[in-house]
Design an enzyme around this catalytic site. Sequence first.
Site, mmCIF file in Angstrom:
data_model
loop_
_atom_site.group_PDB
_atom_site.id
_atom_site.type_symbol
_atom_site.label_atom_id
_atom_site.label_comp_id
_atom_site.label_asym_id
_atom_site.label_seq_id
_atom_site.Cartn_x
_atom_site.Cartn_y
_atom_site.Cartn_z
ATOM 1 N N ARG A 153 6.843 0.335 8.832
ATOM 2 C CA ARG A 153 6.939 1.161 10.028
ATOM 3 C C ARG A 153 7.494 0.356 11.209
ATOM 4 N NH1 ARG A 153 0.864 3.543 8.879
ATOM 5 N NH2 ARG A 153 1.454 4.966 7.198
ATOM 6 N N GLY A 157 -2.084 -6.194 8.071
ATOM 7 C CA GLY A 157 -3.282 -6.211 7.233
ATOM 8 C C GLY A 157 -3.039 -6.844 5.876
ATOM 9 N N ARG A 189 8.523 -34.044 8.492
ATOM 10 C CA ARG A 189 7.344 -33.920 9.365
ATOM 11 C C ARG A 189 6.612 -32.600 9.148
ATOM 12 N NH1 ARG A 189 11.730 -32.301 12.186
ATOM 13 N NH2 ARG A 189 11.550 -30.620 13.708
ATOM 14 N N HIS A 190 7.325 -31.613 8.636
ATOM 15 C CA HIS A 190 6.695 -30.308 8.412
ATOM 16 C C HIS A 190 5.716 -30.349 7.238
ATOM 17 C CE1 HIS A 190 9.333 -28.773 11.423
ATOM 18 N NE2 HIS A 190 10.385 -29.205 10.753
ATOM 19 N N ARG A 198 2.247 -31.110 8.438
ATOM 20 C CA ARG A 198 1.640 -29.981 9.159
ATOM 21 C C ARG A 198 1.210 -28.878 8.193
ATOM 22 N NH1 ARG A 198 6.537 -30.565 13.519
ATOM 23 N NH2 ARG A 198 5.705 -32.433 14.502
ATOM 24 N N ASP A 207 0.858 -1.181 0.000
ATOM 25 C CA ASP A 207 0.000 0.000 0.000
ATOM 26 C C ASP A 207 0.903 1.242 0.000
ATOM 27 O OD1 ASP A 207 0.924 0.210 2.592
ATOM 28 O OD2 ASP A 207 -1.046 0.220 3.542
ATOM 29 N N HIS A 208 0.305 2.395 0.243
ATOM 30 C CA HIS A 208 1.089 3.642 0.247
ATOM 31 C C HIS A 208 2.187 3.621 1.304
ATOM 32 C CE1 HIS A 208 -2.305 3.928 2.981
ATOM 33 N NE2 HIS A 208 -1.601 4.781 3.715
ATOM 34 N N HIS A 243 10.108 -24.370 8.197
ATOM 35 C CA HIS A 243 9.070 -25.199 8.833
ATOM 36 C C HIS A 243 7.680 -24.990 8.249
ATOM 37 C CE1 HIS A 243 11.392 -26.119 12.843
ATOM 38 N NE2 HIS A 243 12.079 -26.434 11.753
ATOM 39 N N ASN A 244 7.378 -23.779 7.787
ATOM 40 C CA ASN A 244 6.005 -23.472 7.353
ATOM 41 C C ASN A 244 5.869 -23.381 5.839
ATOM 42 O OD1 ASN A 244 6.413 -21.194 9.977
ATOM 43 N ND2 ASN A 244 5.252 -23.085 10.227
ATOM 44 N N CYS A 282 2.996 -3.399 4.081
ATOM 45 C CA CYS A 282 2.159 -2.264 4.480
ATOM 46 C C CYS A 282 2.832 -1.638 5.697
ATOM 47 C CB CYS A 282 0.702 -2.691 4.729
ATOM 48 S SG CYS A 282 0.436 -3.800 6.119
ATOM 49 N N GLY A 283 2.143 -0.799 6.425
ATOM 50 C CA GLY A 283 2.791 -0.143 7.553
ATOM 51 C C GLY A 283 3.262 -1.123 8.608
ATOM 52 N N THR A 284 2.383 -2.045 8.960
ATOM 53 C CA THR A 284 2.721 -3.050 9.976
ATOM 54 C C THR A 284 3.081 -4.402 9.388
ATOM 55 O OG1 THR A 284 0.413 -3.715 10.084
ATOM 56 C CG2 THR A 284 1.131 -2.017 11.661
ATOM 57 N N GLY A 285 2.658 -4.651 8.170
ATOM 58 C CA GLY A 285 2.783 -5.987 7.577
ATOM 59 C C GLY A 285 1.633 -6.899 7.964
#
Length: 157
Positions: free
Chosen positions: A109, A70, A132-133, A136, A8-9, A98-99, A65-68
């Site tokens: 930010r 949303g 094993r991952h 999951r 985003d911006h 793992h994921n 984004c600002g926080t990552g």
Amino acid sequence: MRIAVGSDHAGYRLKQHLAARLAEAGEDVLDLGAKSEESCDYPDYGRAVGAAVASGQADWGLVICGTGLGISMAANRLPGVRAARCTSEYDARFARAHNDANVLALGSRVSGVGLAEAIVETFRSTAFEGGRHQRRVAKIDAPAAADGGAPAPGSER
Ligand code: RB5
């Protein structure tokens, strides 16, 4: 590798910087916007990157984004997308190992440029461990009923 990037911006400047770094490193970067710092809505870009990854148009994605937060939530609504918001190299390492995360989410930010570069590099260079991952990760991607269990027979989504 083809990497879809979006922000985003608030994430625009960091996206521009990291996209240029990835291109310099020889990656094929698909920039899905935003195209400026004009105020816009992060779900539009999270979904666009998520769709590029879900469809196979991109191998993985980078959303900012600002926080990552949303923009990672928006990307995660796409089937097969596992977006991980990372604030450290440790996060990035295990999001991949793992994921099997296929979208990296950053907060412009939250993380400075140097840390963001290191997080991207760790994400980019760490392989999924499988084993094993794999079982999951398959459970993350399996359809879930509203109560968190498997869907009742005949109600699969
Ligand atoms: C925009 O001000 C901000 O809300 C957005 O960039 C993001 O942090 C949302 O999760």
